[in-house]
Design a protein around this motif. Structure first.
Motif, PDB file in Angstrom:
ATOM      1  N   GLN A 745      -2.188  -1.877  -6.212  1.00 38.69           N
ATOM      2  CA  GLN A 745      -1.045  -2.273  -5.402  1.00 38.69           C
ATOM      3  C   GLN A 745       0.071  -1.223  -5.507  1.00 38.69           C
ATOM      4  O   GLN A 745       0.365  -0.710  -6.591  1.00 38.69           O
ATOM      5  CB  GLN A 745      -0.535  -3.649  -5.812  1.00 38.69           C
ATOM      6  CG  GLN A 745       0.122  -3.720  -7.178  1.00 38.69           C
ATOM      7  CD  GLN A 745       0.555  -5.133  -7.537  1.00 38.69           C
ATOM      8  OE1 GLN A 745      -0.085  -5.788  -8.350  1.00 38.69           O
ATOM      9  NE2 GLN A 745       1.625  -5.575  -6.924  1.00 38.69           N
ATOM     10  N   PRO A 746       0.699  -0.881  -4.392  1.00 45.69           N
ATOM     11  CA  PRO A 746       1.680   0.215  -4.393  1.00 45.69           C
ATOM     12  C   PRO A 746       2.898  -0.053  -5.265  1.00 45.69           C
ATOM     13  O   PRO A 746       3.484   0.882  -5.815  1.00 45.69           O
ATOM     14  CB  PRO A 746       2.072   0.332  -2.910  1.00 45.69           C
ATOM     15  CG  PRO A 746       0.979  -0.349  -2.155  1.00 45.69           C
ATOM     16  CD  PRO A 746       0.466  -1.418  -3.050  1.00 45.69           C
ATOM     17  N   ASP A 747       3.310  -1.321  -5.396  1.00 41.32           N
ATOM     18  CA  ASP A 747       4.554  -1.621  -6.117  1.00 41.32           C
ATOM     19  C   ASP A 747       4.301  -2.145  -7.521  1.00 41.32           C
ATOM     20  O   ASP A 747       5.120  -2.888  -8.075  1.00 41.32           O
ATOM     21  CB  ASP A 747       5.386  -2.630  -5.317  1.00 41.32           C
ATOM     22  CG  ASP A 747       4.652  -3.956  -5.112  1.00 41.32           C
ATOM     23  OD1 ASP A 747       3.408  -3.977  -5.279  1.00 41.32           O
ATOM     24  OD2 ASP A 747       5.316  -4.959  -4.790  1.00 41.32           O
ATOM     25  N   LEU A 748       3.170  -1.771  -8.136  1.00 39.39           N
ATOM     26  CA  LEU A 748       2.842  -2.293  -9.463  1.00 39.39           C
ATOM     27  C   LEU A 748       3.914  -1.926 -10.491  1.00 39.39           C
ATOM     28  O   LEU A 748       4.313  -2.769 -11.321  1.00 39.39           O
ATOM     29  CB  LEU A 748       1.472  -1.764  -9.908  1.00 39.39           C
ATOM     30  CG  LEU A 748       1.025  -2.180 -11.306  1.00 39.39           C
ATOM     31  CD1 LEU A 748       0.936  -3.698 -11.408  1.00 39.39           C
ATOM     32  CD2 LEU A 748      -0.318  -1.523 -11.658  1.00 39.39           C
ATOM     33  N   ILE A 749       4.403  -0.708 -10.481  1.00 35.52           N
ATOM     34  CA  ILE A 749       5.411  -0.277 -11.456  1.00 35.52           C
ATOM     35  C   ILE A 749       6.674  -1.109 -11.309  1.00 35.52           C
ATOM     36  O   ILE A 749       7.268  -1.554 -12.305  1.00 35.52           O
ATOM     37  CB  ILE A 749       5.710   1.212 -11.286  1.00 35.52           C
ATOM     38  CG1 ILE A 749       4.423   2.049 -11.443  1.00 35.52           C
ATOM     39  CG2 ILE A 749       6.767   1.673 -12.281  1.00 35.52           C
ATOM     40  CD1 ILE A 749       3.758   1.878 -12.789  1.00 35.52           C
TER      41      ILE A 749
END
Length: 899
Positions: A745-749
């Motif tokens: 997922q792109p917004d994991l951080i």
């Protein structure tokens, strides 16, 4: 010139049709047959309307517009002088018709200056005293005067010519009007029933003027296409010439090419002539036409320069109209300017048909709406420009009919494209889901019994007729139809997303096209199994459906399904690159009256085939439907539970999802150093649901991302609470698993940062575990993502290490802290030295890479002892504790166990 243009048009049309014939069907286009039908209908409709004269009013309006908007101005014709009799002249003479004496005086004054021809556009069939003798002497003494007569017809009698002029010095002044009352034609000569030929006034004046130059009219058989007058080749106007279709073309008519909307020559009044106020140079060797322009005499005609409903200022006096005709003949005969020419009827038909073909081709080839709009504008403009350009050079071709043909053909093709798109797949050209379902519905409706209402009543002659009733009786009640066996095959490509994402969408589209063609080719082969009809459709992104109608044996459908599987498994060569894929095939068999559910059942069977990973079709069974319904309900409940989230209440988390915790034990001290968080689902009706049942559903539907975030928040919140209640050194930590979809997922951080901020957990107390298979899918991207996570001061671990993926060559590049030895190795350590050697190797490898090791699946004291002897840092398993809810973990922590 006409022959040259005919050849050019013929060549252009041939080129257009050759191009259409060369175009190969692209799957994104409507089939060429539908396009050809739409274009043929458009052409047929327009030509039919044209044949009955439906376009003549539009063509005449177009002609008038082109006549008014010609961009050249030839100026006045200095070969003519018009002596006009105005209202003022009539009032001065106080007599109308003018007396013969006044006419004789005018002729005398004009003759003084030696005119070439005098055209007298005044009726002199009866004497008009005084001065009849004077006029008679004048007319007998002059040989250059042309008089007028009016031909008789069925509506009204004619007007005889002046009695003192010979027949060759007389021409009729009849003006031919079109059905809308506008004068557009020039009648040169006509014949009566006895075969006598009568020349028009304008032609007589022209011939007299050119006789001194040795020019005469030539209508000999050597000119079969018309007559010759000097340099002019004059072709007769036909009923279908130009935009005409229903005109009376009797006699020899040509189209009147107006020189200008008003005066075409110098003009003087009758009074000016009588008062000798005319420049002699205006008369000498010129044509002098004498006639009335007074509006009170009603000798006025509508022209293309005015509208019939407008005021009389838009009308043209008859004498000016004759001047237009004379000027046209002179310009053609002496100056070589062409008479208005027309195309042969067959070329006009070809021109109209070509415009329709071009309109259809534009609509067929152009997909983008803006480009299509531009094509329409260019098409309209091109047709009008061609018509207007040819008109400027003396040619009149239909414009309204071609424009309408272009429009109807274009609209018809657009409509057929929309209709085709509504029921076909743009990419492959196959029928789409809607079309396939319509076909199933047709099969169902054909299977229903045919019914009709009727009544039959027996009564005695004296019996009163009762109120009739209309029962519905089935025609098939005695003879039920033979059941028709149907089969629907549902194909779903395996690993298509990998191919589409890895090689690009263009390659994915090419693969779908190739698969569709392979299926279509297989289904088109000559049938020996008795199947009467086959329908192939693309019903989803990488999903295809096939309807087999009138099966004799279900085995035939299974054979076709197996053949399809093997055909699709063959490599596809796309752009020189071999592509391999397979298909999961589900099949549903049934009768025609069950056809509406067959696609759904085949889809269910396909999921069964995909789950079993078998190379043969799976036939639908009722249990599959029950499982599919249960799975759908599970998906619905899962989404609901995730959306409900989690809420801390009185030191506890309220949520349908329960996080169980399994202790992680420090093997040196035997104390608990942390926990692995494992999710369970407390369903309101079904009770406790274990991960193996709902995690795969969450993975497939994408809900695993939201569920993973929810578990992460609960676990971080819980470990913070325990750190406060059970302080240790180092503080308790928690380990949370990340699924592959979470890791991608792109917004994991951002999710991790937000969770740590909300729960106030020290990042060093959180360990995120990723399976070895996840990090090996995209190694470079995984390393980059792990590095970003490591920058948050998290602990990172690789789960299930050693279960089959070749990560050894990359392991030194992973910024991980822990390797977790898979339970399968730990549980077999007591079965032989080889298994113990594997665990020893993994532990040694981890230590060399500065990582610690967690061994999971510890269930016996012997395993614990071996792990301690091998230097393993941490253990996890049922020997210590199984996964427990938070309340039981708190009791365990209070007991402070040591192993």
């Amino acid at each position: 010139m006409l022959d040259k243009f005919s050849r050019q048009v013929n060549s252009l049309a041939s080129g257009v049709y050759e191009q259409i014939a060369k175009i190969k069907l692209n799957p994104v286009h409507t089939p060429v047959g539908s396009v050809a039908i739409a274009v043929a209908i458009a052409i047929g409709v327009v030509l039919t309307i044209r044949e009955v004269g439906g376009f003549q009013p539009l063509e005449l309006v177009t002609y008038d517009w082109m006549m008014r908007n010609r961009w050249y101005n030839p100026g006045l014709d200095d070969r003519l002088l018009l002596v006009k009799i105005t209202e003022a002249d009539i009032q001065t003479q106080q007599k109308w018709p003018l007396s013969d004496r006044i006419v004789a005086q005018v002729l005398e004054e004009i003759t003084k200056f030696e005119p070439a021809v005098i055209g007298l556009d005044l009726y002199r069939d009866v004497p008009q005293s005084p001065g009849h003798q004077d006029l008679r002497l004048q007319l007998q003494s002059l040989d250059n005067v042309i008089g007028i007569t009016k031909l008789s017809d069925a509506q009204e009698p004619g007007v005889p010519p002046p009695p003192h002029l010979p027949p060759e010095a007389v021409g009729f002044n009849d003006i031919v009007n079109d059905p809308d009352g506008i004068a557009r034609r020039n009648l040169l000569f006509a014949q009566d029933l006895e075969g006598n030929t009568f020349y028009s006034f304008a032609l007589r004046v022209t011939l007299k003027y050119m006789s001194d130059r040795g020019i005469a009219i030539d209508n000999s058989p050597t000119h079969p296409q018309g007559i010759v007058l000097g340099k002019a080749h004059i072709t007769q106007l036909e009923p279908h010439s130009g935009g005409y279709q229903t005109i009376d073309a009797d006699g020899y008519q040509i189209l009147l090419n107006y020189r200008s909307p008003g005066s075409i020559s110098k003009e003087v009044t009758l009074t000016q002539v009588l008062n000798q106020e005319v420049d002699p140079s205006w008369i000498k060797d010129k044509i002098v036409l004498i006639g009335t322009t007074a509006s009170s005499e009603k000798d006025l005609f509508f022209t293309p320069y005015g509208i019939k409903t407008e005021t009389e200022t838009f009308k043209m006096p008859g004498v000016r109209l004759h001047a237009q005709m004379v000027s046209q003949l002179l310009s053609s005969a002496l100056d070589g300017k062409p008479i208005v020419w027309f195309l042969p009827n067959w070329i006009e038909i070809l021109w109209i048909a070509s415009c329709g073909a071009i309109g259809g081709m534009i609509a067929w080839q152009i997909q983008h709406p803006l480009k299509l709009g531009l094509g329409v504008i260019l098409g309209f403009g091109g047709i009008v420009a061609i018509g207007f350009g040819l008109f400027h050079w003396g040619g009149w071709i239909p414009v309204a009919a071609p424009v309408l043909t272009f429009t109807i053909a274009l609209s018809g093709v657009v409509a057929s494209k929309l209709l085709y798109t509504a029921f076909h797949d743009d990419l492959t050209g196959l029928p789409n889901r809607t079309s396939f379902m319509n076909q199933l519905d047709r099969v169902y409706r054909r299977s229903q019994p045919k019914t009709f209402p009727f009544f039959l009543t027996l009564r005695k002659p004296t019996q009163t007729l009762p109120e009739p009733k209309y029962p519905v009786v089935s025609l098939d009640s005695k003879f039920p139809p033979v059941p028709r066996l149907l089969a629907v095959l549902f194909l779903d490509l395996d690993r298509f997303k990998v191919i589409n994402d890895g090689l690009g969408h263009e390659m994915g589209d090419l693969l779908l096209i190739a698969i569709a063609e392979r299926i279509r080719t297989l289904m088109r082969q000559p049938r020996t199994d008795g199947i009467e009809a086959v329908t192939v459709a693309r019903v989803g992104g990488d999903e295809f459906a096939i309807l087999l109608d009138n099966l004799y044996h279900s085995e035939n459908a299974i054979t076709i399904g197996e053949t399809l599987y093997h055909q699709i498994a063959r490599p596809f060569i796309l752009k020189g690159q071999p592509i391999y894929t397979t298909a999961s095939i589900g099949m549903a068999l049934g009768r025609a009256d069950d056809s509406r559910n067959l696609l759904r059942d085949a889809h269910t069977a396909m999921y069964r085939a995909k789950a079993l990973s078998k190379s043969r079709p799976q036939v639908f069974e009722s249990a599959m439907q029950n499982n599919a319904v249960a799975r759908f309900q599970l998906e619905t409940d899962l989404r609901r539970a995730i959306n409900a989230g989690a809420t801390p209440v009185n030191g506890k988390i309220e949520s349908e999802f329960l996080v169980y915790y399994q202790p992680l034990v420090d093997l040196k001290s035997g104390k608990i150093l942390g926990f692995e968080a494992l999710v369970r689902w407390q369903h309101p009706q079904r009770g406790l649901v274990f991960p193996g049942e709902f995690i795969p559903v969450a993975e497939e539907t994408g809900s695993i991302v939201a569920l993973g975030e929810l578990v992460l928040v609960i676990a971080c919140w819980q470990i913070c609470k325990w750190q406060q209640e059970f302080p240790t050194h180092p503080p308790l930590m928690v380990s949370v698993n990340l699924s592959g979809k979470q890791f991608a997922q792109p917004d994991l951080i951002e999710v991790i940062k937000r969770t740590l901020d909300q729960t106030h957990l020290d990042p060093a107390c959180l360990k995120l575990e990723i399976t070895e298979s996840v990090v090996m899918d995209e190694v470079e991207l995984a390393i980059e993502m792990l590095s970003q996570m490591k920058a948050l001061n998290l602990k990172l671990g690789i789960d299930d290490f050693g279960t089959g993926y070749s990560s050894l060559s990359y392991l030194h590049r992973f910024p991980t802290d822990t390797l977790k030895v898979d339970r399968s190795f730990v549980m077999r350590m007591g079965e032989g030295d080889q298994n113990s050697a594997i665990v020893k190797t993994i532990i040694a490898l981890a230590h060399n890479l500065k990582m610690d090791v967690i061994a999971e699946g510890v269930e016996t004291a012997e395993q614990l002892a071996q792990l301690r002897s091998l230097g393993c840092e941490c253990g996890q398993g049922y020997f210590f504790a199984k996964p427990l809810p938070a309340e039981q973990i708190e009791a365990l922590l209070k007991s402070d166990p040591t192993w």
